[in-house]
Design an enzyme around this catalytic site. Structure first.
Site, PDB file in Angstrom:
ATOM      1  N   GLY A  11       0.780  -1.233  -0.137  1.00  0.00           N
ATOM      2  CA  GLY A  11       0.012   0.025  -0.014  1.00  0.00           C
ATOM      3  C   GLY A  11       0.829   1.330  -0.027  1.00  0.00           C
ATOM      4  N   HIS A 108       0.491   0.981 -13.234  1.00  0.00           N
ATOM      5  CA  HIS A 108       1.164  -0.282 -13.652  1.00  0.00           C
ATOM      6  C   HIS A 108       2.635   0.073 -13.903  1.00  0.00           C
ATOM      7  CE1 HIS A 108       1.405  -3.969 -15.732  1.00  0.00           C
ATOM      8  NE2 HIS A 108       2.392  -3.633 -16.434  1.00  0.00           N
TER       9      HIS A 108
HETATM   10  C1  GRF Z   1       3.353  -1.105  -7.433  1.00  0.00           C
HETATM   11  O1  GRF Z   1       4.403  -1.440  -8.208  1.00  0.00           O
HETATM   12  C2  GRF Z   1       2.233  -0.736  -8.830  1.00  0.00           C
HETATM   13  O2  GRF Z   1       2.800  -0.351  -9.730  1.00  0.00           O
HETATM   14  C3  GRF Z   1       1.294  -2.103  -8.988  1.00  0.00           C
HETATM   15  O3  GRF Z   1       1.503  -2.971  -7.880  1.00  0.00           O
HETATM   16  C4  GRF Z   1       2.639  -2.283  -6.994  1.00  0.00           C
HETATM   17  C5  GRF Z   1       1.980  -1.724  -5.484  1.00  0.00           C
HETATM   18  O4  GRF Z   1       2.651  -1.503  -4.614  1.00  0.00           O
HETATM   19  N1  GRF Z   1       0.374  -2.141  -9.550  1.00  0.00           N
HETATM   20  P1  GRF Z   1       2.212  -0.626  -3.248  1.00  0.00           P
HETATM   21  O5  GRF Z   1       1.339  -1.761  -2.616  1.00  0.00           O
HETATM   22  O6  GRF Z   1       1.428   0.631  -3.831  1.00  0.00           O
HETATM   23  O7  GRF Z   1       3.537  -0.521  -2.315  1.00  0.00           O
END
Ligand code: GRF
Length: 212
Positions: A11, A108
């Site tokens: 998160g 993404h």
């Molecule tokens: C990130 O790398 C985002 O691009 C992908 O999932 C990951 C989430 O990381 N969709 P976090 O939970 O926000 O730290």
């Protein structure tokens, strides 16, 4: 405007967006955090911030559509205007995507249209790419294919492995995601007839491009 954040893990993107709301940069109320995992670390931060959380374990549902309909009901009950997918690791169906057309964003970790799906950093290294990055885009039914709002690149060095590259990309994610959310909340960015517009002007396929 009321926003919902969807997470499955750490998160950190959610944290960056919550901080922007708290600082008054994004004028929106985080009104719901949805997770498909009861042990998602990000739920702790959401609870500490006093935001209602809802856990939908996908294994409790017979099919993806049932899962999505249950989430939709909860999101509608909370009067959510904008859904922000922030590391939510479930593929959504039209049941949820259609009612939130133009009102659902995702981030993404690649320079889309390159590397939709998983393992983006390793794939970029294996392909001997010299740049990588992240893309914030509107969510459409096709996975990782919606019109881009912002894309930021980082350099890949010869020393980089998937772990170090992921760290570099994550840093730019924390900048571009709050900015994209701010623009959507302010009505500056819109999805119209399948295209993303900023201040009434159509954006290029990469969205606003921020170079390394
Ligand atoms: C990130 O790398 C985002 O691009 C992908 O999932 C990951 C989430 O990381 N969709 P976090 O939970 O926000 O730290």
């Amino acid at each position: 405007m009321k926003i919902a954040l969807f997470i499955s893990g750490r998160g950190s993107n959610m944290d960056a967006i919550l901080a922007s709301c708290q600082a008054g940069h994004i004028e929106a109320t985080p009104a719901l955090v949805v997770s498909n995992k009861a042990d998602a670390k990000g739920l702790l931060a959401a609870t500490a911030a006093g935001i209602p959380t809802a856990i939908f374990d996908h294994r409790d549902f017979a099919c993806r559509e049932d899962f999505d309909r249950a989430i939709l009901a909860r999101v509608q009950q909370a009067n959510i205007d904008l859904i922000i997918l922030a590391g939510f690791m479930r593929i959504l169906t039209p049941e949820l995507i259609k009612p939130f057309q133009g009102r659902m964003l995702n981030i993404h970790p690649s320079l889309l249209p390159k590397y939709p799906g998983l393992n983006t950093h390793q794939r970029a290294i294996d392909a001997k790419d010299t740049i990588a990055g992240a893309t914030v885009h509107f969510v459409i039914e096709e996975l990782d294919a919606g019109p881009a709002v912002i894309q930021a690149s980082v350099d890949i060095s010869e020393q980089d492995d998937a772990g170090s590259l992921q760290q570099k990309v994550l840093e730019v994610e924390h900048t571009i995601y709050p900015l994209a959310v701010k623009w959507v909340v302010e009505g500056r960015v819109r999805l119209q007839e399948g295209k993303a517009f900023l201040d009434g002007e159509p954006l290029p396929p990469s969205g606003v491009r921020i170079e390394a």
